[in-house]
Design an enzyme around this catalytic site. Structure first.
Site, PDB file in Angstrom:
ATOM      1  N   GLU A 158      44.467  40.620  50.346  1.00  0.00           N
ATOM      2  CA  GLU A 158      43.182  40.411  49.686  1.00  0.00           C
ATOM      3  C   GLU A 158      43.165  39.028  49.020  1.00  0.00           C
ATOM      4  OE1 GLU A 158      42.059  42.882  46.358  1.00  0.00           O
ATOM      5  OE2 GLU A 158      39.984  42.876  46.978  1.00  0.00           O
ATOM      6  N   GLY A 290      50.703  41.058  39.945  1.00  0.00           N
ATOM      7  CA  GLY A 290      49.875  42.219  39.632  1.00  0.00           C
ATOM      8  C   GLY A 290      50.156  43.406  40.522  1.00  0.00           C
ATOM      9  N   ALA A 291      49.096  43.964  41.082  1.00  0.00           N
ATOM     10  CA  ALA A 291      49.205  45.125  41.950  1.00  0.00           C
ATOM     11  C   ALA A 291      48.077  45.051  42.973  1.00  0.00           C
ATOM     12  CB  ALA A 291      49.081  46.409  41.131  1.00  0.00           C
ATOM     13  N   MET A 292      48.289  45.684  44.125  1.00  0.00           N
ATOM     14  CA  MET A 292      47.287  45.608  45.185  1.00  0.00           C
ATOM     15  C   MET A 292      47.108  46.957  45.841  1.00  0.00           C
ATOM     16  SD  MET A 292      45.122  43.984  47.022  1.00  0.00           S
ATOM     17  CE  MET A 292      44.238  44.833  48.337  1.00  0.00           C
ATOM     18  N   GLU A 293      45.832  47.370  45.939  1.00  0.00           N
ATOM     19  CA  GLU A 293      45.476  48.738  46.327  1.00  0.00           C
ATOM     20  C   GLU A 293      45.483  48.995  47.828  1.00  0.00           C
ATOM     21  OE1 GLU A 293      43.338  46.459  44.998  1.00  0.00           O
ATOM     22  OE2 GLU A 293      41.346  46.594  45.889  1.00  0.00           O
ATOM     23  N   ASN A 294      46.448  48.452  48.578  1.00  0.00           N
ATOM     24  CA  ASN A 294      46.499  48.762  50.006  1.00  0.00           C
ATOM     25  C   ASN A 294      46.437  50.275  50.188  1.00  0.00           C
ATOM     26  OD1 ASN A 294      47.405  45.913  50.344  1.00  0.00           O
ATOM     27  ND2 ASN A 294      49.218  46.737  49.324  1.00  0.00           N
ATOM     28  N   GLU A 327      44.728  51.241  40.272  1.00  0.00           N
ATOM     29  CA  GLU A 327      44.964  51.096  41.717  1.00  0.00           C
ATOM     30  C   GLU A 327      44.625  52.383  42.467  1.00  0.00           C
ATOM     31  OE1 GLU A 327      45.368  48.197  42.879  1.00  0.00           O
ATOM     32  OE2 GLU A 327      45.719  47.293  40.916  1.00  0.00           O
ATOM     33  N   HIS A 330      41.068  52.892  43.272  1.00  0.00           N
ATOM     34  CA  HIS A 330      40.660  52.126  44.458  1.00  0.00           C
ATOM     35  C   HIS A 330      40.826  52.912  45.761  1.00  0.00           C
ATOM     36  CE1 HIS A 330      39.719  48.172  42.977  1.00  0.00           C
ATOM     37  NE2 HIS A 330      40.893  47.916  42.480  1.00  0.00           N
ATOM     38  N   GLU A 349      36.212  46.353  41.671  1.00  0.00           N
ATOM     39  CA  GLU A 349      37.057  46.053  40.513  1.00  0.00           C
ATOM     40  C   GLU A 349      36.490  46.555  39.190  1.00  0.00           C
ATOM     41  OE1 GLU A 349      39.894  45.472  40.976  1.00  0.00           O
ATOM     42  OE2 GLU A 349      40.011  44.590  42.969  1.00  0.00           O
TER      43      GLU A 349
HETATM   44 ZN   LIG Z   1      41.634  46.319  41.334  1.00  0.00          ZN
END
Ligand SMILES: [Zn+2]
Length: 884
Positions: A158, A290-294, A327, A330, A349
């Site tokens: 992303e 951070g973090a990523m909502e795959n 997350e 999401h 978001e």
């Molecule tokens: Zn987010």
């Protein structure tokens, strides 16, 4: 959560101030660069990484649906080399293949018209494995326990970097199924969105074949592989795992327990159960901060997921819960239903931020989630309550509407800002409070059910909420999401119990702001009575039958995204009844008072007069509001002759609370006491409090002999005090400890302490670390930002950054690239620096950085003006105070 009884709603839905112009989702009308004449349906992708030279070889077969005949195929690719292409088995000549890294497009010119119907595109390609979190990247890390240097792989796509991993229709509206196959070393664990379907041994490792995903957007793909361990649990049919590098999986226990709790809550809230067979929470030791909502495989920088009860702080624990809750929200809002285009990023978001906070507050009421001060990972971002941080930026000339036009890839990457996340969250909270909790949830359920496995615009959400509430949500919302800024409501008591309300745009350092109007879902209470609601649709409105001697508080519990300015009689009444107000209401008054000072609508005495009248409190949110203001002023006065006097005054405000708490945790103390103690130690340390400095030294000496002697909550603050006071010997000791530890949290504390060093020679030594690979890339670049913020030598930090910008930018991920250089300027309060930044940007930064440069310039100008304006006011206030 803070819904008011519906019977009390007084609605004036007379006219709309702004007409919602956006239409519901329509694939063909969705913005984007790719022609909408070819639809990918299913990708089968095979990737073979080469760890010796950090490249990879790939191939893919994409099943296409072509509604009308076409002469070319246009898709995205970036920094991949196409080795060959065929359509329906017929090889294209190399001359028919054109890649353009400028437009990030791959164009295949077909020898003859491709008929309408189903087709298969085959591509062979090579690409590179990056150092920073863009596309496929590698991480070097020390293994827990052995300390051995290891390497692992991860992806970050992303907003627009899936195209660096495989050529694809890399815009969110092009949903397709993805089936990944990878070749990795035999002792590695490979993870993707879906479970492993089959695995076989081949020469040089093993080939891992994952199940196909449901139809989803390309940016949600994930691939992580390395020497990994996991722990697991289950909620109904869903397998939940926490995956970490070898030796660290057990530190995922808290995350695993939280995940199961959150999944049950969301399964119920959204009304559609989590649709994939598994959910992996993956801790990675670098790449991004951070973090990523795959979908099905969420990635986290490991300190946002791993909790070690022996050494992690209460703040880390709360942060982990909140990030997981965000997350996981999401998985529905973003993954199952995805915004059509990046102009609606806030749908992802803003919603996930609101939902994550709501869920966190539901299970952890003692954390004061809506009031808690956020300490952002990126030290150049505003600290403070999420809502306040967003409002500070939104009051400036450099703000933008929540929904904003996005044309290019770099603009998409810049959209991840406080307005998108925090104003979005704050607006949704206000709306939920206005519509009622159940009505709002029913609307969300309708929305998810109607749009699952598809894309949406904001209009689709408003339609669902309007159906559920029988109110014109789109009309109320338009002013908040389609125009910039927010209102301030002026309160004036008139005769006969009438209160006159007037709204105008609230602005800070923004003289020629175009006037705007909002439909404000106002809440108010005559203190002691049930709160009531009024939808303020015009410039003025009136409340009736409010006796002149009764206390009136607007914006109940601070849940609304607007400021309030009271006339003198109303303010005096509020000051007298502070002990009767809720903590939320008190924090709201403090925040508004400080904002009025910033805006030049009130002198500093309004704010300091208020906090001196507050009843004694060890409430975390209340104290942190004050700490935030004092921190800001202390930073602003660096190098000024007034600073010492200010520090003495500021210490006198914080000392009584610290005296009540003491250094040592007590078993019976409230759960927030540890966090408050930590905040006070770091604030008082920054304010040069001799007792805090001496106490920290004593505790540091004991800590060196016995690390367990220092409670986890105090490690960061005590080490920071030690760092700021450090001589070369102490600096070296902190550095040695930082090098040795394999805990990312401890590492952060040690390097954070180095960043506080004030001796210019040591400041330079700290900065030099950013160019080595001692720290993960995102931490290395943040180190420079921390030095700028914490050392008192931002000039040295900037000189260093300017001289090494290229090497530093090579470590910054896509979302941070445009703002890194300008953000380092935000602590300056000298207008000459604003000129310097403009000149620097003209010569060195891409056009895409312009909005971030403008924000930093505005911040410097604001600070310069504010410093000039309030220093004498503050002096006068303190002198008044110090008179016997
Ligand atoms: Zn987010």
């Amino acid at each position: 959560m803070r819904a008011l009884p519906l019977a009390l709603l007084v609605l004036f839905l007379v006219s709309s101030l702004v007409r919602a112009v956006e239409k519901p989702f329509n694939f063909n009308e969705t913005p984007g660069k790719l022609p909408k004449e070819v639809m990918p349906v299913e990708y089968a992708i095979r990737i073979v990484p080469n760890l010796d030279n950090f490249t990879f070889a790939g191939s893919e077969i994409v099943k296409l649906n072509v509604p009308k005949p076409v002469r070319q195929l246009v898709l995205n690719a970036l920094e991949v080399k196409i080795e060959g292409a065929s359509v329906d088995g017929k090889e294209l000549p190399l001359s028919a293949i054109k890649t353009d890294d400028e437009t990030e497009l791959l164009t295949l010119t077909l020898p003859s018209e491709l008929a309408a119907g189903d087709h298969a595109l085959t591509l062979r390609f090579t690409g590179k494995i990056n150092q920073q979190g863009q596309g496929l990247f590698y991480m070097l890390y020390q293994e827990h326990g052995s300390g051995a240097r290891k390497v692992m792989l991860g992806t970050q796509f992303e907003a627009t970097d899936a195209r660096r991993f495989f050529p694809c229709w890399d815009e969110p509206a092009f949903r397709a199924r993805f089936q990944l196959t990878v070749v990795v070393p035999e002792n590695w664990l490979a993870v993707s969105n879906m479970p492993i379907e089959s695995e076989k041994k081949i020469a040089g490792g093993k080939e891992v074949h994952f199940s196909p995903t449901p139809p989803m957007s390309s940016y949600l793909n994930v691939f992580v592989a390395g020497e990994l361990d996991f722990i697991e649990s289950r909620v109904g049919p869903t397998q939940i795992r926490v995956i970490a590098t070898k030796g660290k999986a057990e530190q995922g226990r808290y995350a695993l327990e939280s995940s199961t709790q959150i999944l049950k809550y969301y399964n119920d809230y959204f009304g559609v159960p989590y649709p994939l067979p598994k959910l992996d929470q993956i801790a990675i030791p670098g790449g991004f901060g951070g973090a990523m909502e795959n979908w099905g495989g969420i990635t986290y920088y490991e300190s946002a997921l791993l909790f070690d009860p022996k050494s992690s702080s209460a703040e880390t624990k709360q942060n982990i819960y909140e990030v997981i809750a965000h997350e996981m929200a999401h998985m529905w809002f973003g993954d199952l239903v995805t915004m059509a285009w990046w102009d609606n990023l806030w749908l992802n978001e803003g919603f996930a931020s609101w939902m994550g906070s709501k869920c966190t507050a539901h299970f952890n009421p003692q954390w004061e989630v809506w009031l808690a001060r956020e300490l952002p990972r990126d030290p150049t971002r505003r600290t403070g309550i999420a809502k306040e941080a967003a409002m500070e930026g939104d009051a400036r000339s450099t703000t933008h509407p929540i929904q904003q036009r996005i044309e290019t890839e770099t603009e998409a990457n810049s959209a991840f800002d406080d307005i998108t996340y925090k104003k979005g969250q704050s607006f949704l909270r206000m709306l939920e409070s206005f519509l009622g909790e159940d009505v709002f949830r029913n609307g969300v359920r309708r929305y998810i059910a109607a749009h699952k496995y598809s894309n949406t615009t904001t209009a689709d959400l408003w339609n669902a909420l309007s159906e559920a509430s029988s109110k014109s949500v789109g009309e109320i919302a338009a002013g908040w999401t389609e125009q910039p800024g927010f209102p301030i409501v002026n309160v004036k008591r008139e005769a006969d119990g009438k209160v006159r309300l007037t709204q105008e745009r609230f602005r800070v350092n923004f003289k020629k702001a175009p006037p705007l109007l909002w439909q404000i879902p106002l809440t108010y209470s005559v203190v002691g009575e049930t709160p009531a609601t009024l939808l303020m649709t015009d410039k003025t409105a009136a409340l009736k039958n409010i006796p002149t001697d009764r206390v009136l508080k607007l914006n109940v519990n601070g849940a609304g995204n607007y400021r309030v300015e009271y006339d003198q009689p109303s303010w005096e009444l509020l000051l007298k009844s502070l002990p009767k107000l809720s903590v939320e209401d008190r924090v709201n008054l403090m925040s508004d008072a400080w904002a009025l000072v910033q805006a030049g609508r009130a002198p500093v005495s309004l704010y300091f007069g208020l906090i001196e009248k507050l009843p004694p409190s060890t409430d975390l949110a209340e104290c942190e509001q004050i700490i935030n203001v004092l921190d800001f002023m202390n930073g602003l006065l660096v190098g000024s002759s007034e600073r010492e006097k200010f520090q003495r005054y500021a210490r006198s405000l914080l000392r009584p609370t610290f005296a009540t708490l003491g250094w040592e945790p007590r078993p019976d103390e409230p759960s927030n006491a540890g966090r408050l103690r930590a905040s006070l130690i770091s604030a008082l340390g920054d304010l040069n409090d001799p007792e805090i400095i001496a106490g920290s030294r004593e505790r540091f000496d004991k800590y060196l002999a016995d690390p367990a002697s220092l409670p986890p909550d105090l490690r960061g603050p005590v080490l920071a005090v030690i760092g700021s006071d450090a001589d070369e010997k102490t600096w070296n000791k902190l550095h040695e400890l930082g090098l040795k530890t394999t805990s990312s949290e401890d590492k952060q504390n040690y390097y954070g302490a180095l960043a506080c060093a004030t001796d210019p020679k040591l400041v330079k030594k700290t900065l030099a670390i950013a160019l080595t690979d001692e720290l993960p890339t995102s931490r290395a670049t943040f180190l420079v930002s921390r030095v700028a913020r914490d050392s008192g030598h931002l000039d040295i930090a900037w000189e260093f950054a300017a001289a090494n910008m290229k090497a530093l930018l090579a470590k910054v991920d896509a979302a941070g690239a445009n703002r890194y250089a300008p953000s380092l300027f935000t602590f300056f309060s000298d207008s000459l620096r604003a000129e310097e930044l403009k000149n620097y940007a003209k010569k060195n930064l891409p056009q895409a950085s312009a909005p971030e440069v403008a924000k930093a310039v505005d911040e410097i100008e604001f600070r310069a003006e504010f410093k000039k304006r309030v220093t004498s006011q503050l002096n006068a206030w303190i002198d008044r105070k110090e008179q016997p």
